[in-house]
Enzyme design. Sequence first.
Site: not given
Length: 617
Positions: A382-383, A385-387, A406, A499
């Site tokens: 998946g993707a 917020n950080f990559g 990641k 976060d």
Amino acid sequence: MAQPSSEKYFFGRIAREQAEKVLKDTGLHEGLFLLRESMSVFGNYVLSIVHEGRIHHYCIERQSDGTVMIQDGKKFPGPIELIRHHTNNLDGLLTKPVRPCVREKGTSPMAWPGVTYLDLDQMIIAKAKEKNLKGTQLETCLGPQRAKFVMSIAKELHQEQPWYHGKIDRNEADNVMMQSGHHDGKFLVRDRDQKTYALSLSYKKVTKHYKIEKLMINGEEKYAIEDGPRFTSLMDMVAHYHNKPDGLLCKLTKDCVCKNYNKRTKLEPDSQKNVAYGLFTGDLQAEDDVGATGGTPPPGVHNGIGSRRSQQGLMGSAMVKDTTWDEPEDISDAQRRPNLPPRPLSTISTDDESQKIYDSVPHTEEVFNLDKRDLEIKEKLGAGNFGSVLRGNYRRAGRVIPVAIKTLKKEELESGESGIMIEAKLMAGLKHRNIVRMIGVCKSAGESIMLVLELASLGPLHKYLHSHTEMSMSKVTELMCQVADGMAYLESNNFVHRDLAARNVLLVSESFAKISDFGMSRALGLDSDYYTAKTAGKWPLKWYAPECIYYFKFDSSSDVWSYGITLWEATSYGEKPYKGLRGSEILSQIERGRRLLKPPKCPSAVYAIMERCWQFK
């Protein structure tokens, strides 16, 4: 439906600590139990029972159809019927309630100091007759509608209390206090005008005056002293400040009796035996199951319906605009500290092979700076917020270790490589079973930096719950207990997550959760820009505490706010918070004191934790 007050094992509105003292004094026999009414939520009861020498508390919640039930249990007309059923059937309890703990002879269950349940029932019936209720309708006032009548009575009952002086001014209050003799904590309540009251408090032989404002919030009257907690009645306010100063110079301790007060309290001659009085010695402060402060004030001071409102109706799954909001309960830390049912033993074995394999990786500089040749990159998971997130294997000393990788684009790293490397090293030094382990960093000759972490194969919590709504609420709350454990560990290491959200809670199994992406917003230089993302669905603003948005201030307190939102996501089975609202609308509602509603299946005690997380200050 049987009335609780008719049973000798019913102790009235007493706190958890008081109930435990009674059971201990009686002897911790298997199956010994008592029934009490919640001090915080109108209409709820609590079954306190002994199993293997320990006392457990089961919240009996009032349902929208007037029945009651223990979480995930069967519905019954009332708490007495529920107990009678469990006398012969465990049905989820640890033990059967077979040995009633009865009140001492000659004592009565107390609704408030000076008011027995018999007195209260008489008040309810009188109020019902004022409304011309008859027959079956009249019976409901002591059953499904009882909580509504109790709330109405509580709003008016202050007028009959010895500490209520009606319309007197500040000078008169000073004179009354002086003539009766100053005593730290002696107090009275008086009218200021049609909209406000005042609390006059004696402290160090001087009278201090506090303005009590009457607020109208969504059509409901609330009372508050300056920026303090809000209450549905003056009775609740006096009870709260009797148990905790919460901004006052001292606790309320003694009535300054109105000279026109002639009403005799309705206590029985031997009422000092009553639990609600007998345990109040000194500064005892107990906790109710959903957070009301225990300890019982002296006669004339109301002890504890608490300021929590009973939830009216259930919220739909499409939670948009005003339907997503509720007024904050604004009760103190002591009141808000919920007593959840005993936490079950974890189903995770400490020697689980899937975890031992990560423990075998040493924390060394060599391992931290990984060689790409030791990594096998597989499919994309998946993707975030950080990559991008990829599945992979890390080969070390002949072992194949499953990992998540990641990938971070260099051009996206506002703080540069040094920032991410410093933060990653700090994260690699953290070791907790509920924290995703940072194994190391791989810097390729290309355009990316890869963070290598332990793999949590079931993925993000919100997605899993959204597709597994059959999971029991007890399992959901156990997962969030694990998240709380992990966050407490981060705080103990002076580490701020920044976060926390359900998307950053990963599942190893259905009963094992781990926190990921801690510290990444700081590492990536996203302090001031992250929440201004164009796409509303990616705004962490929805998880941010007000100080993060206004002052770019992140600390463990702001993580607590985010935990409350994450807990809401979990107990709503992956619903999106503030669905349909823009960032400015969310901020406006928060500033007005409004909060997300309790998810339909969420226990009241768990929702009380969320409210505590969302205190503005």
